[in-house]
Structure formats: structure tokens, C-alpha cells
Design an enzyme around this catalytic site. Structure first.
Site, short mmCIF file in Angstrom:
data_model
loop_
_atom_site.label_atom_id
_atom_site.label_comp_id
_atom_site.label_asym_id
_atom_site.label_seq_id
_atom_site.Cartn_x
_atom_site.Cartn_y
_atom_site.Cartn_z
N ASP A 86 38.45 41.43 38.89
CA ASP A 86 40.09 41.11 38.25
C ASP A 86 39.60 41.22 36.42
OD1 ASP A 86 43.15 40.66 37.88
OD2 ASP A 86 42.42 38.98 37.00
N ASP B 271 35.99 38.01 34.74
CA ASP B 271 34.92 36.85 36.55
C ASP B 271 34.60 38.05 37.43
OD1 ASP B 271 37.88 37.47 37.47
OD2 ASP B 271 38.45 34.85 37.02
N TYR C 281 47.88 33.62 39.37
CA TYR C 281 48.65 34.69 39.12
C TYR C 281 50.01 34.07 39.56
CZ TYR C 281 45.10 38.08 36.67
OH TYR C 281 45.14 38.86 35.95
N GLU D 118 39.52 38.42 26.59
CA GLU D 118 39.32 38.89 28.13
C GLU D 118 39.98 39.63 28.81
OE1 GLU D 118 38.81 36.99 32.29
OE2 GLU D 118 40.11 35.90 31.30
#
Length: 618
Positions: A163, A166, A322, A569
Site C-alpha cells: 500500500d 510498509d 482505511y 509517505e
């Protein structure tokens, strides 16, 4: 003694003729005049005339045809002259230097597009293809889904995409990403082709859809279980190895990666159905694969309708990272894509049901109205269904709700413009679609895509603009908004920093990403052993080309710090929106959208006439 012939004359000829030369000449002339007193044919003339005295023929016998000698000479001369002239012209053309028109250099959007697509190569899980072109990545997650702690119907979850920074595979944002990429290919395949990226982006999409087909029993017509996630990201502070506690390369993962399943997850199933349905249009030329995608999408959408519930309701993992706020918007969004993929009007009937639209929030504003994201697809669904009204106009019984969606789309587009105050802007000009909260760029790129796309819809429909109240705005205003936001992301901002890694000279060097931050030095670091690479102030040893980071704060500030994921990120969903916006803005504006491919499965429409009015009663 002389003998005589029977006629009385001597047989001998005297050596000397008794006639004189004058007499012989006169007698010959008399004979000639007698002979010429009658006309002679051509053969006779040839007897009389010597070789030098014969008349020239007026005709030429070519075997199959007899032509005039004069015409023959003119024709032959003309042919020879034309051949000479053609040769002379060819010689001049080949010897004079040419002024070749060079193709214009690629624009910034096309250059950034090449890089943004590379991010997906860096996020691949499973056995990588040889042409993956990311030197510091290798095979990883090769045991995903092969443990016995989940449904027997799901036996293999190798593949898919990580995703973000990570190594967790979240199906909810990943399926939204694939839907966005597919949508952009359907609309702008010619631009992808011109950029030389069409096959690449299709391969990226297929890498995702192949994995989704593993996430449930895709050969069945009915399912009760769906894989939602692979890996854990527990942030409660424990020291058990997982995908957040450990800072290590994906290739070195040696801890358990459990599979999270769901049995009532309407939002997730409908979004995955949208991903497979939209991809089936992308791969319509591959009939076997397209049919497989349509079948899987049909099974998923049926599951989403039969087992109602939010996928994140009972999962602390999903709700932390999410969280889905509702599944009504996925019903409208997924129903629209199912209609385009199948042509089955029952899906259109569902997507345009007023009750469904009301639950999805189509008739009221709210602070986040018009913001397209991995959580809320309503704005995207309204633009998509406005397209249907603009180009097919299905009429009754869909017209009323489609007109409403069209009007709401106009309102959303108005809210993006600086003259309205629906959303604030930073001093540098970045629209604050998430109202100053962290990680703003993923929302901005989606809005830029919708604005550029809707502008192209209006142009293709020969509509010069749209109304915001009494004011009329041209389609160029929408395109200017989209450009201003993408230009900000590419470096036209107060910090003069590109937020796309590898684009320009000044971009983030401390991206929050495990694979990019751990050097490829043949040393396997433990979970905690890799923390030194997380915490070091040195730049990442590996450049994750094309990654769009989370972005600046509401004051245009940015901290290039690896541990601060709110700035540094990147995510799949963010980059999918970036790719879509870049391709919409790239290349020649004269290259319009593909008006028809999205309707390839839709049968010819003959609008149903409205019912007659009730009989008049006195």
C-alpha cells in the site's frame, strides 16, 4: 550468209544500232508519257522509282495498331521529355537539404507521467517480472495466503501491491487505485499511446486485477468470504513482529502475515467490482480475460448487495488505516461501472435509484462534498454518470436523476474555482480539499483529474462551458485549475520543491518507505535492526522514482523527515490519482477523450417513453 527468223527478220543483232541517241530518248519519253497518263498504285510507283526516290510513309505500323507518323513522333518525344523532367526533379529533391520539423520536446506532465508509473513497479509484491526496472526490488511475500488460518477458498494471495511505505496489502484503497487507472486508460488511451506508456499502464492494472481474482472464489457465482488485507500494522506499542513494527526490506520478511477476511463488506466488494468491471473495458480486446473480469465483478457486486455492512466496522486494523464511512457511494460507483462493463440495465437502474443517491449524500453539501477519495466515490460517480447523459442521453426513466447528477457535477466544479470559498487555499495556491488536515495531495490530484476530464467532456459535447449561478465559465477555466494544482505538486510552489520523487532537481530525499531506505548490501536486518535506517538523517540509498509524497501542510511547509509519514509517505491511491491527472493534462490538447470505448458493451439505447398522464376527471 545470214539466217532469218520465221517472221522475216534476221536473228543477229547488229553491233551498231541504226537509231541515234536522240531518237531513243525521244521514243522513251513518248512511252513514259503514255504510261503516266493513267494513275499508278503504290506498288507500281515502287517499280518505277529508285531506292533513293521512294516516298516516306505517313503511318507507322506498331503491330496491334497503325498510327500517324507525326502523332507517333510527338507522343514519343513527350514521353521522353516527361521522363527527363521527372528525373531532374527527383535529383533536385534528393540533393537539396531538407528542413525537417522536429517533434516538440515532451511537456512536464508527460515527463512526470513516465516517473509516476514507475512507483507501481516499486510497490509490486510477489514474483517480479524481469523487466520490472527497479534494481533494488526483488521477489517478496511469496508465502502470502498459503497458511491454513483462513478460508479454504482462498489458497494463494501472492502478488498485488504494497500500500505505502510498509508492506501491508489493503484491498480497499488498492482496488480504488486500479479503478482510477482503468478509468484514465479508457478515456485517454491515445495519450498513453503517444507517451509510449499504454502497455506499461495496462500491465500495472493487470498486476492488480490478477491479485484481486485470488482474493475470493472468482469462478463461483455466489461467495460468502472475501480477503480484505494481508499483513498487520498494529501500532498499539507491542514488540511482536509485524509490518509496522519491523523496518526491513519486503524481500527479507520472515514473520507471519495473517490474512484478514470479511463476510459482510459491501463497500470493499463493490469497489473491487468496480475495479474488475472498469479493467474489463481496458482489456476488451482480450476477450477471455475481459470475460473473466466481468464474471468476477458480477460475483463481487452480488455479494456486496446480499451481505450488507462496512468492511471496517468490525476490524480495528481497517478502521485505523482505511476506515470506510459508508457503502452507499460504492453502490452508485460500482453500479455505474457494472453497467458500462455489461450493458445490463438493471445496474443502471440501481445506480440511478433516488433512494440510493440520497443515502450516498448526493442531495446535500457538507464540508467534504465534491472530494473524491478512496473512501468517498460519489463525486467520481456523478461525473461518470454525467458522461452517460452527455453522450448517450438514455432518457426516461433515468433522465431526472441523471440531470440531478449533472447539476451536482457543475456545482462541484464551481467549488474548485478560486472565486468560490468552498475550500481554502494556501498562500502558494494549493486547494485545501481536506481542510488543512495532513496528507493533502492525494485529494488534490483526484480533483485535478475530475476537472480536466469534465472539461474534455464538455469540449467533446461541443459545449463551451457551464454555469455557476448566473456566471458562465469556459472549459479553459477548469483546465487552468487542474494545471495550477499539478504545477504546484511538480515544483511551482513557495519551496520550489517537487513532491514527485525523481522529477526536477529538488525533491524529497527521506521518503517514508522501507524498501527505499534500506541499502541493498546483502545484509539481512532484523525487525529492530532496520530501525537505524528508519531513524538516520541520511538520504535514502534507493530512489523510489515517481512516488508522490503525502505533501505540505496548510502553510506550504514541508519537513523532509523519514519518520514523519504525514509529509513523506507515498500511497497507491495518491499515485493513481496523480497518473490520471497527468495523462489528462499531457500532450496535445487536440487529442480528445475516447467517447465510445466506455460504451462498447452498452446496447443501442431506445429511451422508454414516459407513461401517459392520468385520465382527466371533471
Amino acid at each position: 550468209m545470214y539466217s532469218r527468223d520465221s517472221w522475216g527478220g534476221p536473228l543477229e543483232i547488229n553491233a551498231t544500232d541504226s537509231a541515234t541517241e536522240d531518237e531513243r530518248s525521244r521514243n522513251l519519253q513518248d512511252v513514259d508519257r503514255a504510261a503516266l497518263s493513267r494513275p499508278l498504285d503504290e506498288t507500281q510507283q515502287s517499280w518505277l522509282l529508285g531506292p533513293g526516290e521512294q516516298k516516306k510513309k505517313k503511318y507507322v505500323d506498331l503491330g496491334c495498331i497503325i498510327v500517324s507518323r507525326k502523332i507517333f513522333k510527338w507522343t514519343l518525344g513527350t514521353i521522353l521529355f516527361a521522363a527527363f523532367l521527372a528525373g531532374l526533379i527527383a535529383l533536385i529533391v534528393n540533393t537539396v537539404p531538407r528542413h525537417r520539423h522536429k517533434h516538440p520536446p515532451p511537456d512536464n506532465y508527460t515527463l512526470a507521467l513516465h516517473k509516476a508509473l514507475m512507483f507501481f513497479n516499486a510497490q509490486r509484491s510477489g514474483k517480479l517480472p524481469k523487466h520490472n526496472n527497479v534494481s533494488w526490488r526483488g521477489n517478496s511475500g511469496m508465502q502470502d495466503g498459503k497458511s491454513s488460518d483462513h478460508s479454504a477458498a482462498i489458497k494463494d494471495l501472492v502478488g498485488g501491491y504494497y500500500d505505502a511505505g510498509d508492506a501491508i496489502k489493503f484491498n480497499f484503497p488498492a482496488s480504488f487505485s486500479i479503478t482510477m487507472l482503468s478509468w484514465s486508460v479508457i478515456e485517454y488511451s491515445a495519450k498513453y499511446e503517444a507517451a509510449g506508456e499504454l502497455e506499461h499502464v495496462k500491465e500495472i492494472i493487470k498486476w492488480g486485477t490478477d491479485y484481486f481474482l485470488k482474493s475470493f472464489n472468482s469462478t463461483a457465482d455466489t461467495i460468502t468470504t472475501l480477503a480484505a488485507q494481508v499483513g498487520l500494522g498494529d501500532t498499539s506499542g507491542g514488540d511482536s513482529p509485524n509490518d509496522h513494527y519491523c523496518w526491513m526490506r519486503p524481500e527479507d520478511m520472515d514473520y507471519d502475515r495473517p490474512v484478514t477476511e470479511c463476510h459482510s463488506c459491501s463497500d470493499l466488494a463493490a469497489e473491487m467490482a468496480a475495479a474488475l468491471a472498469s479493467a474489463s473495458i481496458v482489456f476488451k480486446d482480450n476477450k477471455a480475460y475481459s470475460k473473466k473480469l466481468v464474471h468476477g465483478a458480477t460475483t463481487l457486486f452480488k455479494f456486496s448487495r446480499e451481505q450488507r455492512g462496512r468492511y471496517s466496522a468490525g476490524s480495528s486494523e481497517a478502521s485505523i488505516f482505511y476506515n470506510s464511512t459508508s457503502y452507499w457511494d460504492e453502490y452508485v460507483w460500482g453500479g455505474a461501472w457494472m453497467y458500462f462493463a455489461t450493458g445490463n440495465s438493471s445496474y443502471l437502474k440501481l445506480a440511478t435509484a433516488p433512494g440510493l443517491a440520497k443515502h450516498a449524500g448526493a442531495f446535500w453539501g457538507g464540508p467534504d462534498y465534491g472530494v473524491l477519495s478512496w473512501d468517498n466515490k460519489l463525486a467520481g460517480a456523478q461525473v461518470l454518470l454525467s458522461r452517460l447523459r452527455l453522450f448517450l442521453s438514455p432518457g426516461y426513466p433515468y433522465e431526472e436523476i441523471l440531470r440531478t447528477f449533472h447539476n451536482q457535477t457543475s456545482i462541484i466544479m464551481c467549488s474548485y474555482l478560486p472565486v468560490f470559498t468552498s475550500f481554502n487555499r494556501t498562500k502558494g495556491g494549493l486547494i485545501q480539499l481536506n481542510h488543512g488536515r495532513p496528507q493533502p495531495l492525494q485529494y488534490v490530484v483526484n480533483a485535478a483529474f475530475l476537472a480536466a476530464l469534465y472539461s474534455d467532456y464538455l469540449d467533446a459535447a461541443d459545449t463551451p462551458g457551464w454555469y455557476c449561478g448566473p456566471n458562465f465559465f469556459s472549459t479553459d477555466v477548469l483546465r487552468s485549475f487542474a494545471k495550477s494544482q499539478i504545477d504546484y505538486i511538480l515544483g511551482n510552489n513557495p519551496r520550489k520543491m517537487s513532491y514527485v520523487v525523481g522529477f526536477g532537481n529538488h525533491y524529497p530525499k527521506h521518503v517514508h518507505h522501507r524498501g527505499a531506505s534500506v541499502p541493498k548490501n546483502k545484509i539481512k536486518y532484523s525487525c529492530k535492526g532496520g530501525w537505524k535506517w528508519r531513524d538516520t538523517s541520511k538520504p535514502n540509498p534507493n530512489t523510489i522514482v515517481g512516488a508522490m509524497v503525502a505533501g505540505p501542510d496548510k502553510h506550504d511547509g514541508f519537513h523532509d523527515v523519514r519518520t514523519n509519514y504525514n509529509y513523506t509517505e507515498p500511497t497507491l491511491a495518491g499515485n493513481a490519482g496523480l497518473v490520471a491527472a497527468l495523462v489528462a493534462l499531457s500532450g496535445d490538447k487536440g487529442t480528445s477523450i475516447d467517447k465510445n470505448t466506455i460504451f462498447s458493451a452498452v446496447p443501442p439505447m431506445f429511451p422508454t417513453p414516459p407513461p401517459p398522464p392520468a385520465p382527466w376527471k371533471p
